[in-house]
Design a protein around this motif. Structure first.
Motif, PDB file in Angstrom:
ATOM      1  N   MET A   1     -60.682  50.299 -29.093  1.00 35.57           N
ATOM      2  CA  MET A   1     -61.890  50.796 -28.411  1.00 35.57           C
ATOM      3  C   MET A   1     -62.870  51.321 -29.460  1.00 35.57           C
ATOM      4  O   MET A   1     -62.530  52.199 -30.260  1.00 35.57           O
ATOM      5  CB  MET A   1     -61.498  51.911 -27.447  1.00 35.57           C
TER       6      MET A   1
ATOM      7  N   GLY B   1     -72.629  56.034 -22.288  1.00 38.90           N
ATOM      8  CA  GLY B   1     -71.924  55.349 -21.205  1.00 38.90           C
ATOM      9  C   GLY B   1     -71.300  54.011 -21.553  1.00 38.90           C
ATOM     10  O   GLY B   1     -70.628  53.417 -20.702  1.00 38.90           O
TER      11      GLY B   1
ATOM     12  N   ARG C   1     -67.444  54.302 -21.485  1.00 38.91           N
ATOM     13  CA  ARG C   1     -66.967  54.454 -20.100  1.00 38.91           C
ATOM     14  C   ARG C   1     -67.057  53.125 -19.347  1.00 38.91           C
ATOM     15  O   ARG C   1     -66.159  52.775 -18.567  1.00 38.91           O
ATOM     16  CB  ARG C   1     -67.796  55.516 -19.382  1.00 38.91           C
TER      17      ARG C   1
ATOM     18  N   THR D   1     -59.643  62.619 -32.073  1.00 37.65           N
ATOM     19  CA  THR D   1     -61.083  62.833 -31.903  1.00 37.65           C
ATOM     20  C   THR D   1     -61.620  62.153 -30.641  1.00 37.65           C
ATOM     21  O   THR D   1     -62.720  62.460 -30.180  1.00 37.65           O
ATOM     22  CB  THR D   1     -61.848  62.289 -33.121  1.00 37.65           C
TER      23      THR D   1
HETATM   24  C1  LIG Z   1     -64.505  57.147 -28.464  1.00 37.34           C
HETATM   25  C2  LIG Z   1     -65.702  56.250 -28.223  1.00 37.34           C
HETATM   26  C3  LIG Z   1     -65.240  54.817 -27.961  1.00 37.34           C
HETATM   27  C4  LIG Z   1     -66.466  56.774 -26.994  1.00 37.34           C
HETATM   28  O1  LIG Z   1     -67.509  55.867 -26.700  1.00 37.34           O
HETATM   29  P1  LIG Z   1     -68.905  56.334 -26.066  1.00 37.34           P
HETATM   30  O2  LIG Z   1     -69.733  55.106 -25.953  1.00 37.34           O
HETATM   31  O3  LIG Z   1     -69.461  57.484 -26.814  1.00 37.34           O
HETATM   32  O4  LIG Z   1     -68.419  56.841 -24.648  1.00 37.34           O
HETATM   33  P2  LIG Z   1     -69.333  57.244 -23.379  1.00 37.34           P
HETATM   34  O5  LIG Z   1     -70.732  57.442 -23.816  1.00 37.34           O
HETATM   35  O6  LIG Z   1     -69.119  56.244 -22.307  1.00 37.34           O
HETATM   36  O7  LIG Z   1     -68.704  58.633 -22.963  1.00 37.34           O
HETATM   37  C5  LIG Z   1     -68.075  58.883 -21.706  1.00 37.34           C
HETATM   38  C6  LIG Z   1     -67.895  60.381 -21.576  1.00 37.34           C
HETATM   39  O8  LIG Z   1     -66.982  60.828 -22.582  1.00 37.34           O
HETATM   40  C7  LIG Z   1     -67.615  61.790 -23.433  1.00 37.34           C
HETATM   41  N1  LIG Z   1     -67.141  61.519 -24.788  1.00 37.34           N
HETATM   42  C8  LIG Z   1     -67.276  60.381 -25.476  1.00 37.34           C
HETATM   43  N2  LIG Z   1     -66.682  60.491 -26.670  1.00 37.34           N
HETATM   44  C9  LIG Z   1     -66.171  61.751 -26.711  1.00 37.34           C
HETATM   45  C10 LIG Z   1     -65.435  62.459 -27.682  1.00 37.34           C
HETATM   46  N3  LIG Z   1     -65.097  61.905 -28.856  1.00 37.34           N
HETATM   47  N4  LIG Z   1     -65.058  63.736 -27.392  1.00 37.34           N
HETATM   48  C11 LIG Z   1     -65.388  64.306 -26.208  1.00 37.34           C
HETATM   49  N5  LIG Z   1     -66.092  63.660 -25.247  1.00 37.34           N
HETATM   50  C12 LIG Z   1     -66.470  62.398 -25.505  1.00 37.34           C
HETATM   51  C13 LIG Z   1     -69.091  61.533 -23.270  1.00 37.34           C
HETATM   52  O9  LIG Z   1     -69.872  62.649 -23.571  1.00 37.34           O
HETATM   53  C14 LIG Z   1     -69.174  61.165 -21.819  1.00 37.34           C
HETATM   54  O10 LIG Z   1     -69.105  62.348 -21.054  1.00 37.34           O
HETATM   55  P3  LIG Z   1     -69.824  62.486 -19.613  1.00 37.34           P
HETATM   56  O11 LIG Z   1     -68.858  61.865 -18.653  1.00 37.34           O
HETATM   57  O12 LIG Z   1     -70.002  63.937 -19.449  1.00 37.34           O
HETATM   58  O13 LIG Z   1     -71.106  61.747 -19.707  1.00 37.34           O
HETATM   59  C15 LIG Z   1     -66.681  56.269 -29.441  1.00 37.34           C
HETATM   60  O14 LIG Z   1     -67.030  57.599 -29.717  1.00 37.34           O
HETATM   61  C16 LIG Z   1     -66.128  55.647 -30.710  1.00 37.34           C
HETATM   62  O15 LIG Z   1     -66.211  54.422 -30.908  1.00 37.34           O
HETATM   63  N6  LIG Z   1     -65.557  56.487 -31.578  1.00 37.34           N
HETATM   64  C17 LIG Z   1     -65.049  56.031 -32.876  1.00 37.34           C
HETATM   65  C18 LIG Z   1     -63.856  55.110 -32.742  1.00 37.34           C
HETATM   66  C19 LIG Z   1     -62.761  55.716 -31.926  1.00 37.34           C
HETATM   67  O16 LIG Z   1     -62.361  56.851 -32.100  1.00 37.34           O
HETATM   68  N7  LIG Z   1     -62.231  54.887 -31.017  1.00 37.34           N
HETATM   69  C20 LIG Z   1     -61.111  55.277 -30.185  1.00 37.34           C
HETATM   70  C21 LIG Z   1     -59.869  54.864 -30.893  1.00 37.34           C
HETATM   71  S1  LIG Z   1     -58.438  55.497 -30.067  1.00 37.34           S
END
Ligand SMILES: CC(C)(COP(=O)(O)OP(=O)(O)OC[C@H]1O[C@@H](n2cnc3c(N)ncnc32)[C@H](O)[C@@H]1OP(=O)(O)O)[C@@H](O)C(=O)NCCC(=O)NCCS
Length: 176
Positions: free
Chosen positions: A81, A91, A94, A119
């Motif tokens: 992801m 979003g 999500r 994280t």
């Molecule tokens: C983790 C990740 C995929 C989230 O993607 P994103 O596009 O930011 O997610 P969204 O915008 O759809 O967020 C959905 C909700 O989660 C929250 N959220 C997203 N990432 C978060 C985080 N790291 N910590 C806390 N909350 C988080 C958002 O604020 C949002 O909250 P809401 O429901 O109040 O609006 C992205 O931050 C990422 O690629 N991170 C680096 C790689 C990684 O860690 N991947 C996961 C590997 S296990």
């Protein structure tokens, strides 16, 4: 964390479409972006595209036994992801999760699990996952926790309702 909503379209893609984001976001220090099982017939990959058609998020789902729930009847693993830093909090992640969970539920999954970066654990919790392990290290990547989401009690429409995009988000549309 919450940013301006970015409408995305989520669609199934071939594994190679995910490689650039995997490399940039998940393996910035190097390392394989082609993973075992990527081309298995049961595995599917999703990409979130922005209005311009650029891939801004990716994820993979594949059937795999859950290390922490061996009794699960039809467990699926979520892996890889990643969303582009510029769209985070808007979003895209999500939308990818919602589409993926709906698809595995339609295929009969009773459980989805992942090795979650600590994280990102809160992100998964917001979508209904629960932490089921202590912290463990993945060498070269960092601390993780095991997370699971039970799907058995939910049918696909209930899942969609649980995961639907926030009302103020014009956001996530789907295509297949
Ligand atoms: C983790 C990740 C995929 C989230 O993607 P994103 O596009 O930011 O997610 P969204 O915008 O759809 O967020 C959905 C909700 O989660 C929250 N959220 C997203 N990432 C978060 C985080 N790291 N910590 C806390 N909350 C988080 C958002 O604020 C949002 O909250 P809401 O429901 O109040 O609006 C992205 O931050 C990422 O690629 N991170 C680096 C790689 C990684 O860690 N991947 C996961 C590997 S296990």
């Amino acid at each position: 964390m919450t940013g301006q909503a970015t409408p995305v379209t989520v669609e199934e893609v071939a594994a190679h479409v995910t490689h650039d984001l995997r490399r940039a976001v998940l393996r910035p220090g190097g390392g394989d972006v082609v993973w075992p099982g990527d081309d298995d017939p049961a595995t599917f990959h999703l990409a979130a595209r922005n209005a311009a058609g650029r891939v801004v998020g990716v994820v993979r789902f594949s059937p795999a036994p859950c290390p922490w729930r061996p009794e699960a009847r039809a467990p699926w693993q979520l892996r890889g992801m990643a969303t582009e830093p510029a769209v985070r909090g808007s979003g895209a992640g999500r939308a990818l999760l919602a589409e993926g969970l709906a698809r595995v539920a339609a295929r009969g999954a009773d459980l989805v699990w992942c090795d979650a970066r600590t994280t990102a654990a809160r992100f998964y919790e917001r979508a209904g996952f629960t932490v089921v392990t202590g912290e463990y290290d993945k060498p070269g990547i960092g601390p993780h926790v095991g997370m699971v989401e039970d799907l058995a009690p939910l049918n696909p429409p209930e899942l969609a309702a649980r995961l639907r995009t926030r009302p103020e988000t014009p956001g996530a549309t789907r295509s297949s």
